[in-house]
Design a protein around this motif. Sequence first.
Motif, mmCIF file in Angstrom:
data_model
loop_
_atom_site.group_PDB
_atom_site.id
_atom_site.type_symbol
_atom_site.label_atom_id
_atom_site.label_comp_id
_atom_site.label_asym_id
_atom_site.label_seq_id
_atom_site.Cartn_x
_atom_site.Cartn_y
_atom_site.Cartn_z
ATOM 1 N N GLU A 63 0.746 -1.597 0.488
ATOM 2 C CA GLU A 63 -0.183 0.074 0.111
ATOM 3 C C GLU A 63 0.701 1.326 -0.181
ATOM 4 O O GLU A 63 0.513 2.386 -0.556
ATOM 5 N N ARG A 64 2.065 1.308 0.553
ATOM 6 C CA ARG A 64 3.155 2.224 0.558
ATOM 7 C C ARG A 64 3.706 2.335 -0.819
ATOM 8 O O ARG A 64 3.460 3.470 -1.046
ATOM 9 N N LEU A 65 3.753 1.510 -1.215
ATOM 10 C CA LEU A 65 3.960 1.380 -2.860
ATOM 11 C C LEU A 65 3.540 2.448 -3.619
ATOM 12 O O LEU A 65 3.890 2.938 -4.596
ATOM 13 N N VAL A 66 2.292 1.798 -3.972
ATOM 14 C CA VAL A 66 1.390 2.308 -4.225
ATOM 15 C C VAL A 66 1.204 3.636 -3.878
ATOM 16 O O VAL A 66 0.762 5.080 -5.378
ATOM 17 N N LEU A 67 0.787 4.272 -3.095
ATOM 18 C CA LEU A 67 0.013 5.478 -2.303
ATOM 19 C C LEU A 67 1.888 6.139 -2.851
ATOM 20 O O LEU A 67 1.180 7.371 -3.777
ATOM 21 N N VAL A 68 2.917 6.305 -2.977
ATOM 22 C CA VAL A 68 3.415 6.671 -3.589
ATOM 23 C C VAL A 68 4.155 6.804 -4.962
ATOM 24 O O VAL A 68 4.036 7.654 -5.492
ATOM 25 N N ALA A 69 3.755 6.377 -5.940
ATOM 26 C CA ALA A 69 3.457 5.886 -7.364
ATOM 27 C C ALA A 69 2.346 6.428 -7.315
ATOM 28 O O ALA A 69 2.728 7.478 -7.704
ATOM 29 N N GLY A 70 1.324 6.354 -7.006
ATOM 30 C CA GLY A 70 -0.154 7.773 -6.593
ATOM 31 C C GLY A 70 0.339 9.006 -6.854
ATOM 32 O O GLY A 70 0.234 9.616 -6.825
ATOM 33 N N GLY A 71 1.225 9.131 -5.688
ATOM 34 C CA GLY A 71 0.921 10.397 -5.353
ATOM 35 C C GLY A 71 1.841 11.074 -5.836
ATOM 36 O O GLY A 71 1.593 12.510 -6.749
ATOM 37 N N LEU A 72 2.913 10.547 -6.605
ATOM 38 C CA LEU A 72 4.179 11.377 -7.486
ATOM 39 C C LEU A 72 3.438 11.218 -9.389
ATOM 40 O O LEU A 72 3.493 12.786 -9.428
ATOM 41 N N MET A 73 2.439 10.414 -9.505
ATOM 42 C CA MET A 73 1.495 11.316 -10.768
ATOM 43 C C MET A 73 0.900 12.420 -10.243
ATOM 44 O O MET A 73 1.034 13.036 -11.446
ATOM 45 N N MET A 74 -0.188 11.718 -9.813
ATOM 46 C CA MET A 74 -0.608 12.932 -9.516
ATOM 47 C C MET A 74 0.314 14.686 -9.002
ATOM 48 O O MET A 74 -0.326 15.915 -9.778
ATOM 49 N N ILE A 75 1.983 14.699 -8.831
ATOM 50 C CA ILE A 75 2.459 15.544 -8.668
ATOM 51 C C ILE A 75 3.013 16.369 -10.409
ATOM 52 O O ILE A 75 3.286 17.332 -10.259
ATOM 53 N N LYS A 76 3.359 15.024 -11.160
ATOM 54 C CA LYS A 76 3.927 15.173 -12.368
ATOM 55 C C LYS A 76 2.405 15.875 -13.079
ATOM 56 O O LYS A 76 1.380 15.244 -12.924
ATOM 57 N N PRO A 77 2.584 17.293 -13.659
ATOM 58 C CA PRO A 77 1.485 17.701 -14.249
ATOM 59 C C PRO A 77 1.226 17.371 -15.561
ATOM 60 O O PRO A 77 1.939 15.895 -16.446
ATOM 61 N N GLY A 78 -0.211 16.979 -15.900
ATOM 62 C CA GLY A 78 -0.685 15.893 -16.991
ATOM 63 C C GLY A 78 -2.122 15.712 -16.319
ATOM 64 O O GLY A 78 -2.020 14.967 -15.379
ATOM 65 N N TYR A 79 -2.909 15.718 -16.398
ATOM 66 C CA TYR A 79 -4.555 15.438 -17.202
ATOM 67 C C TYR A 79 -4.398 13.193 -16.628
ATOM 68 O O TYR A 79 -4.984 12.754 -16.326
ATOM 69 N N MET A 80 -3.733 12.574 -17.828
ATOM 70 C CA MET A 80 -3.708 11.067 -17.843
ATOM 71 C C MET A 80 -3.069 11.321 -16.848
ATOM 72 O O MET A 80 -3.770 10.177 -15.918
ATOM 73 N N THR A 81 -1.790 11.788 -15.840
ATOM 74 C CA THR A 81 -1.103 10.946 -14.529
ATOM 75 C C THR A 81 -2.105 11.790 -13.630
ATOM 76 O O THR A 81 -1.701 10.506 -12.730
ATOM 77 N N ASP A 82 -2.124 12.736 -13.415
ATOM 78 C CA ASP A 82 -3.844 13.257 -12.325
ATOM 79 C C ASP A 82 -4.383 12.589 -12.455
ATOM 80 O O ASP A 82 -5.015 11.531 -10.876
ATOM 81 N N ALA A 83 -5.249 12.204 -13.547
ATOM 82 C CA ALA A 83 -6.442 10.752 -13.100
ATOM 83 C C ALA A 83 -5.567 9.464 -13.027
ATOM 84 O O ALA A 83 -6.676 8.847 -11.667
ATOM 85 N N ALA A 84 -4.815 8.513 -13.141
ATOM 86 C CA ALA A 84 -4.344 7.966 -12.597
ATOM 87 C C ALA A 84 -3.617 7.664 -11.377
ATOM 88 O O ALA A 84 -3.883 6.800 -10.814
ATOM 89 N N GLY A 85 -3.068 8.716 -11.042
ATOM 90 C CA GLY A 85 -3.261 8.622 -9.362
ATOM 91 C C GLY A 85 -4.538 9.018 -8.532
ATOM 92 O O GLY A 85 -3.545 8.496 -7.636
ATOM 93 N N PHE A 86 -4.887 9.359 -9.164
ATOM 94 C CA PHE A 86 -6.089 9.883 -8.630
ATOM 95 C C PHE A 86 -7.008 8.104 -7.530
ATOM 96 O O PHE A 86 -7.095 7.953 -6.475
ATOM 97 N N VAL A 87 -6.917 8.086 -8.777
ATOM 98 C CA VAL A 87 -8.081 6.676 -8.856
ATOM 99 C C VAL A 87 -6.318 5.863 -8.157
ATOM 100 O O VAL A 87 -7.046 4.784 -7.215
ATOM 101 N N LEU A 88 -5.391 5.106 -8.143
ATOM 102 C CA LEU A 88 -4.739 4.811 -7.366
ATOM 103 C C LEU A 88 -5.337 5.338 -5.755
ATOM 104 O O LEU A 88 -5.028 4.443 -4.306
#
Length: 646
Positions: free
Chosen positions: A603-628
């Motif tokens: 869960e910690r690894l998934v949260l880090v991955a999701g958090g970094l996706m939302m931090i990186k600009p872009g609608y696709m990465t934001d959406a993927a990170g938010f889902v995680l």
Amino acid sequence: MTDKPEKNKPASTPEDILKKYDKESDTMMYTGLMAKIVSAIAIVFSVFQLYTATFGVLDAQLQRAVHLGFGLTLVYLLYPTRKSWSRHKLHPFDLLLAILGAATPAYIVIEYRQLVLRSGMVSSTDLVVGTLGILLVIEAARRIVGLPMVCVVLAFIAYAFAGPYMPGVLAHRGLTLEQLVGHLYFTTEGVFGIPLGVSSTFIFLFILFGAYLESTGLGKFFIDLANAVAGWASGGPAKVAVLSSGLMGTVSGSSVANVVGTGSLTIPMMKKLGYHKNFAGAVEAAASTGGQLMPPVMGAAAFLMAEFIGVPYIDIVKAAIVPAFLYFAGVWLGVHFEAKRSNLKGIPRKDLPKFGVILRERGHLALPLIVIVYLLVAGYTPMRAALVAIVLSIVCSALRKSTRMKPIEIVKGLDKGARNVLSVLVACAAAGIVIGVVTKTGVGLKLASGLLDLSGGLLLPTMFFTMITAIVLGMGVPTTANYVITSTIAAPALVQMGVPVLCAHMFVFYFGIIADVTPPVALAAFAGAGIAGGDPLRTGINASKLAIAAFIIPYMFVLSPVLLMVDATAFNLIMTTLTALIGMIAVSSALIGYLADDCSLLERLVLVAGGLMMIKPGYMTDAAGFVLFLLILFLQLRRRKAAAAA
């Protein structure tokens, strides 16, 4: 992280800790006539700065020479050559250096007309005086700034002479002693360059303003206000530390001084509540370090940034608002998740001060801060805004008898302001030597080109190497000098890759500051550990985890300049900030190991991955990170509900 109550308190007092980790505070302790003489010099120094700010500054080199003369005199009177020497009696050698510290800049004032007429031609007398002046600046830096800064300055001076013997792209013609001294001491490109110019105008006034605000009891007001707002919440005292340190950061530019000032009250409260001593010290260190990122003062380096990139200071203040919010949100979240994980309660409301009562009795103390922000937004120069705010801080303190400053306290404020500026003044003068060598030899562009070659011309590796450079320099060099050096040799590499100038300079500014909590030389964390009685290294590691936002935010605003108000619209600013904040929640919870429930490793690894996706600009990465993020939150809420039902 809980800690059993300790029977033995740390042996060191806050004053001892401040002297140990903050060189500026480790001064001579004169009594009698000598104390009066030093205070008189400091007061005259402040009066000179106020006079020139009110009626017009002198010609650039004259203003800076007088400023440096006062500064060197006070440094040599207040900071002994060796730590083992008496702190109560002035050594004759230090007296000699104090006299020379006043005389060498005075030579420029006295011979100013002749120096202008000679137009860069260095006489034998000029050579002696200039060489002595440069050496005095370097020795002053050793005493009040630290040996790492001296090593950096000496390395650049050595490079100036060793140019013909340097390999490859670093080679240059080399300079003679006359050329180097003439450039460094008798132009406005070296010692008397932009850094000292900013110190002799904006910085001094803002530091004097901060000294007066502290004298009014603003620090205690901020701590009481933070207690009223957050003391009752889960992990209350730690949240008080974050909030009060952030508020103090609006007027204080020193991480260590902020740690000691607020930490002497908040750290014992945190330990009493149950926080482990290493975590309690880390909370205060991370929060206090972020104080330099808080508008409107932001530490002295922000004034230099405005001058270097040629924008009004208010633009720097506006650019800093969202990153500062995200930084303190990250620290707050780390504290919150730790409190939830360890089931740490807040302080009973009946034991806390009342918000309304605090505002009614001492709210007027914050008026100067509000006014200075208004004046900057309204287009006033920083000097004029600071002058008004200084007067207003004295006037506002007189509105109530309990906060009113006596005439002697107003005079002491002049003394304190002059002393507080010394480390910044010397750091600016020493950094000017580095800039002088860079401008004379062109080494800045060469180093920037080398950085680009090392990174293969790719943006992310260039940012990474720039980050490492800023952190390593920041481990022993104050933020002001660190920023001057990195903005000269590292920021240009980012600019060459198309990064906006403001983003590039903010990038090195942030990482220079975060060095205060980055082991192994994490002065703010060491000070926090000293007060808490904890282990400095573990405190530094915990502080780095809490300050994780500061390691991520600079990458965010380089990749998405909208966070710095660069080409920002209301919609994209709100959306970018919101996704970044959710990303910070994910990363903070992963580092602490708690979101809605204890986190497994996966869960910690998934949260880090999701958090970094939302931090990186872009609608696709934001959406993927938010889902995680939502997935882990849903799983933990369901697990906690099932555990409660069982």
